[in-house]
Structure formats: C-alpha cells, structure tokens
Scaffold this motif. Structure first.
Motif, PDB file in Angstrom:
ATOM      1  N   ASP A  56      -8.915   7.642   0.045  1.00 52.72           N
ATOM      2  CA  ASP A  56      -7.601   7.102  -0.265  1.00 52.72           C
ATOM      3  C   ASP A  56      -7.532   6.744  -1.750  1.00 52.72           C
ATOM      4  O   ASP A  56      -8.221   5.840  -2.208  1.00 52.72           O
ATOM      5  N   SER A  57      -6.694   7.460  -2.484  1.00 49.94           N
ATOM      6  CA  SER A  57      -6.580   7.229  -3.928  1.00 49.94           C
ATOM      7  C   SER A  57      -5.163   6.848  -4.348  1.00 49.94           C
ATOM      8  O   SER A  57      -4.843   6.847  -5.530  1.00 49.94           O
ATOM      9  N   VAL A  69      -4.372   1.887   6.570  1.00 46.92           N
ATOM     10  CA  VAL A  69      -5.413   2.862   6.237  1.00 46.92           C
ATOM     11  C   VAL A  69      -5.098   4.164   6.958  1.00 46.92           C
ATOM     12  O   VAL A  69      -4.367   4.173   7.957  1.00 46.92           O
ATOM     13  N   PRO A  70      -5.646   5.264   6.482  1.00 42.50           N
ATOM     14  CA  PRO A  70      -5.436   6.537   7.185  1.00 42.50           C
ATOM     15  C   PRO A  70      -5.934   6.453   8.625  1.00 42.50           C
ATOM     16  O   PRO A  70      -6.955   5.827   8.916  1.00 42.50           O
ATOM     17  N   TRP A  97      -1.000   6.903   9.437  1.00 40.21           N
ATOM     18  CA  TRP A  97      -1.440   5.621   8.895  1.00 40.21           C
ATOM     19  C   TRP A  97      -1.376   4.564   9.982  1.00 40.21           C
ATOM     20  O   TRP A  97      -0.525   4.616  10.866  1.00 40.21           O
ATOM     21  N   LYS A 119       0.836  -1.206   0.000  1.00 43.16           N
ATOM     22  CA  LYS A 119       0.000   0.000   0.000  1.00 43.16           C
ATOM     23  C   LYS A 119       0.868   1.252   0.000  1.00 43.16           C
ATOM     24  O   LYS A 119       1.789   1.389   0.784  1.00 43.16           O
ATOM     25  N   THR A 143      -9.724   5.946  10.298  1.00 43.94           N
ATOM     26  CA  THR A 143     -10.658   5.262   9.405  1.00 43.94           C
ATOM     27  C   THR A 143     -11.593   4.358  10.204  1.00 43.94           C
ATOM     28  O   THR A 143     -11.154   3.628  11.095  1.00 43.94           O
ATOM     29  N   LYS A 164     -12.323  -0.650  -0.963  1.00 41.99           N
ATOM     30  CA  LYS A 164     -11.828   0.715  -1.089  1.00 41.99           C
ATOM     31  C   LYS A 164     -12.078   1.482   0.206  1.00 41.99           C
ATOM     32  O   LYS A 164     -13.068   1.253   0.891  1.00 41.99           O
ATOM     33  N   MET A 188       1.516   5.006   0.857  1.00 40.30           N
ATOM     34  CA  MET A 188       1.053   5.927   1.890  1.00 40.30           C
ATOM     35  C   MET A 188       1.471   7.371   1.618  1.00 40.30           C
ATOM     36  O   MET A 188       0.960   8.295   2.236  1.00 40.30           O
ATOM     37  N   TYR A 189       2.401   7.539   0.708  1.00 42.48           N
ATOM     38  CA  TYR A 189       2.814   8.882   0.289  1.00 42.48           C
ATOM     39  C   TYR A 189       3.486   8.736  -1.066  1.00 42.48           C
ATOM     40  O   TYR A 189       4.206   7.768  -1.316  1.00 42.48           O
TER      41      TYR A 189
END
Length: 426
Positions: free
Chosen positions: A385-386, A347-348, A307, A49, A351, A381, A51-52
């Motif tokens: 978060d994109s 996940v952020p 995160w 994933k 969440t 999804k 994250m930045y």
C-alpha cells in the motif's frame, strides 16, 4: 424543463448504474479499476486513508462542488454564534437578477422579500441554488470579496495550497455580472484537485456530520405556499429512489458540480460495512447524463470489495522491544511507555498481521517528565500500500509515558555519575 429531463433519463440511468455495480457483487474482488474521468479519488472519511487515486493532485474546475466550502464556513459561523439559522437577508438588485436566471440552477429571490439562513442553506445543498449560495457568503462575511478571502484562508488552513477560489458558488465569473469579485478575472472559475475536494468533504463531515440530513433530502419545496414556490429536486441522483441509485449503495451526499470547463463532477459519500467513504470524480467521461454517477458507482463498488476496516494499533499497546524509555537525569531513570491511541484505518482486503510493519522512533526525554509526555512515534505501514493519507499522515501513532518521572536530586546524580564512571573502567 429540468424535471422533464430527469424523467426522460430515469430508466436509462437505472439500467446503466446497475450494470456497472452488479459485477462487484461476486466473490472475486477486482484488484484495480479504471475510473473514466479526468481525476478521481476515494478515501476513508475517518482515517483519511486514500484507497484509490487517479490524477488526484491536479487542480481542475469543480463548479458547484465549491458550495461545500461555502456551507462549511456558514456552519462554522453558526457554531461560533456569529450567525443564526433564523437570521434573514434580502438580496441586492443584482443578486435578485442573478437568481432569476433559469439557465443556471436557482430559486427565485426578490429584493422586497427576506429569506432565512435556513432556507438559503437548504436551497444551496439540495438544489445547488447559485444566488442563494452567494447570499450565504454575504451573511457570513458581509460581502463577496471578504467571503472569497475567507474561503481561500480556510483551504490554506487545511494545507491546501494549489486551489483557486474566485466566488462562493462555482460558476464561471462570466455568469455573475456585477456580482463578480473585483480582481478575480472575468472568465475565472474555481479550481481544486480531487484530493482537495476530498479534504474539504472530510472536514465538513467531521465537523458538521448532520449536513447529511440535508444532502440526503431528495425533494423539497422552496417558499412553499407562496407565489415563488419552487420544487427543488436534488441533483444527486444516486440518493435512494432517484434515477441513478443502487440498492447496495445507500448514498446520502454530498454535492454535484457541472460547467463547460468542469464537465460532470460529483463528490459522493456512503457508509457501508462500517466504513464511511468519500469519493470525488472530476469531469466524468462517457456518454449519457448519468456518467458521473456511473463512474462513482464503479469506484464505490471497487472500494467496498477491495478494502476493509482494521485496527492496526490498540490504545495502550506496548511497543515491541520498547516497553520503557530512558529519562535523562530522571529519578527512576526509565518510564513505561505505550501507544496513546488506537490506529483504526482501512487496509486492502486479505491483509494479515504479517503484512503490517511497525517501526518505532524514539524521542529524547529529560527529567522532569510528566505522565502522557510524548516518548516517540510508532510508524505503521501495510505491505503493498503506497497511497498514503490525504492529510499527509503515514499511519503514525504517538507513544507516550504511562507514569511521570521527577528530576533526580543533586546527590543522587552525583553518586550515579561516580558509579557509572567506575563501572566503565571494567
């Protein structure tokens, strides 16, 4: 000179890094961060994933971080039994001459000496020894031309299409002399994107996690007890106890890279709060000799406070409104289905379940169907978060059958068809 240089910057480095990371220790997490570099990325090593990301897809010079690919191919050859740690090799005259160039990062090698794979591996990872890395390529492939081809093939196997690899160590070809691979360009240099480097680092840690036992060594001696004994101070100054370390970030790898074109680069990793993160910073900006570590500390701190790990799907979980799947011509006509594995990702922070959307896409099943057959895909999804995943995965989990269903016999299908015909009349 190199050791004196490190001592001079030690105090300044410690103060600079601490001032960057310390603010993140507050209870208020930043919602964004601007990494002062040409490109940067942070990923979760387990799930992939992102994250930045900043300019993460642009191919840029990566200098000695290329050695991570050399090390991967060596470890692969050892795993396959093609190379042993105790195997020895002697450098060619031109390779030995390259190793004596103290303007580069090197341990001295002699044509009348034999060196084990193990000590060349350690010199490559700890001291970023340029000639040692190329010799590892010779051990694996026989010569530099074949090894560079292997490097490019491996990247393509990982889905990396835009990289440029011309040598095993990341130097500009102009520094290699006669050791340059023919046809690669006299001023060519290895190029990869921040995302590419993250994929490489992730695969290295996944397949050979014990590489961290070497990348975390702060200091070692090459050829201890001989006239060629060389102190090897790790160039990863974020390791605990070194000049750019921070007590709350127990960095244990991976690799720095420096050249005129690449600037100051660093692929770093740390495990914290149950999450193994990988960060890449290409051409860090700012002043001072620790700027790549300052930017890495800022990025790692941002990730830690913004995160968190989460299990979005459990193994064996029933899909809402889709607990069974229809089997065409099946004896039982339907089979129970559930998720094949858990989806653990990041996940952020903050969440909740309300932010998670799960969409099921079914697949047509025709008898006979075995237990464990894929019946569809559950797409997950998270709101807001994109960034996606480095491997292109969008948070998908296969949904599989919990039981088997044999094909119905001729008469069963015949009477079933008759029954359906009459039921459709009314």
């Amino acid at each position: 000179m190199k050791k004196f240089f490190k001592v001079v910057v030690a105090l300044l480095a410690a103060i600079t890094v601490a001032s960057v990371v310390a603010p993140a220790a507050t209870t208020h997490a930043a919602t964004s961060v601007d990494i002062d570099a040409s490109a940067a990325i942070a990923i979760d090593a387990d799930s992939g994933k992102i994250m930045y990301a900043k300019n993460a897809d642009q191919s840029l010079p990566v200098a000695s971080m290329s050695k991570l690919l050399t090390v991967y191919l060596l470890r692969q050859a050892i795993k396959q039994g093609k190379v042993k740690w105790t195997d020895t090799i002697s450098p060619s005259k031109s390779m030995a001459a390259l190793s004596q160039n103290r303007d580069l990062s090197n341990v001295p090698l002699r044509t009348d000496a034999k060196y084990t794979v193990k000590e060349l591996y350690q010199a490559t990872l700890i001291y970023s020894a340029d000639a040692a890395a190329m010799m590892l390529g010779d051990v694996v492939a026989g010569n530099q031309t074949k090894f560079v081809k292997m490097m490019n093939t491996q990247l393509q196997d990982w889905g990396i299409k835009d990289a440029t690899i011309v040598n095993a160590n990341g130097l500009n070809n102009s520094d290699l002399g006669s050791n340059m691979v023919a046809g690669t360009g006299k001023d060519a240099e290895n190029k990869m994107s921040a995302k590419d480097m993250a994929i490489l680092a992730r695969n290295l840690l996944k397949d050979y996690p014990d590489v961290l036992k070497t990348t975390s060594i702060t200091k070692a001696t090459f050829r201890k007890g001989t006239n060629d004994a060389t102190d090897m101070d790790n160039w990863d100054w974020m390791l605990p106890g070194l000049v750019a370390s921070y007590s709350k970030l127990k960095v244990d790898g991976l690799k720095t890279g420096t050249s005129d074109a690449a600037g100051d680069c660093f692929t770093g990793t740390v495990k914290i709060n149950g999450m193994r993160m990988i960060t890449v910073v290409l051409h860090a900006n700012g002043s001072g000799t620790t700027k790549r570590f300052v930017q890495t500390a800022k990025l790692m701190s941002y990730v830690v406070h913004n995160w968190q790990t989460a299990t979005l799907v459990k193994k064996g979980e029933s899909v809402k409104d889709h607990s069974t799947a229809t089997v065409d011509k099946g004896k039982d006509k339907t089979v129970a289905i559930s998720t094949s594995k858990a989806l653990k990702t990041v996940v952020p922070t903050g969440t909740t379940s309300a932010d998670v959307t799960k969409t099921y896409t079914s697949k047509k099943l025709s008898a006979p169907v075995k237990k464990g057959a894929t019946a569809g895909t559950l797409n997950v999804k998270v709101k807001g978060d994109s960034l996606g995943y480095v491997d292109g995965n969008s948070g998908r989990v296969a949904v599989t059958t919990k039981t088997a269903d044999a094909k119905a016999g001729f008469f069963r299908l015949l009477f079933r068809g008759i029954g359906e015909f009459f039921s459709n009349l009314f």
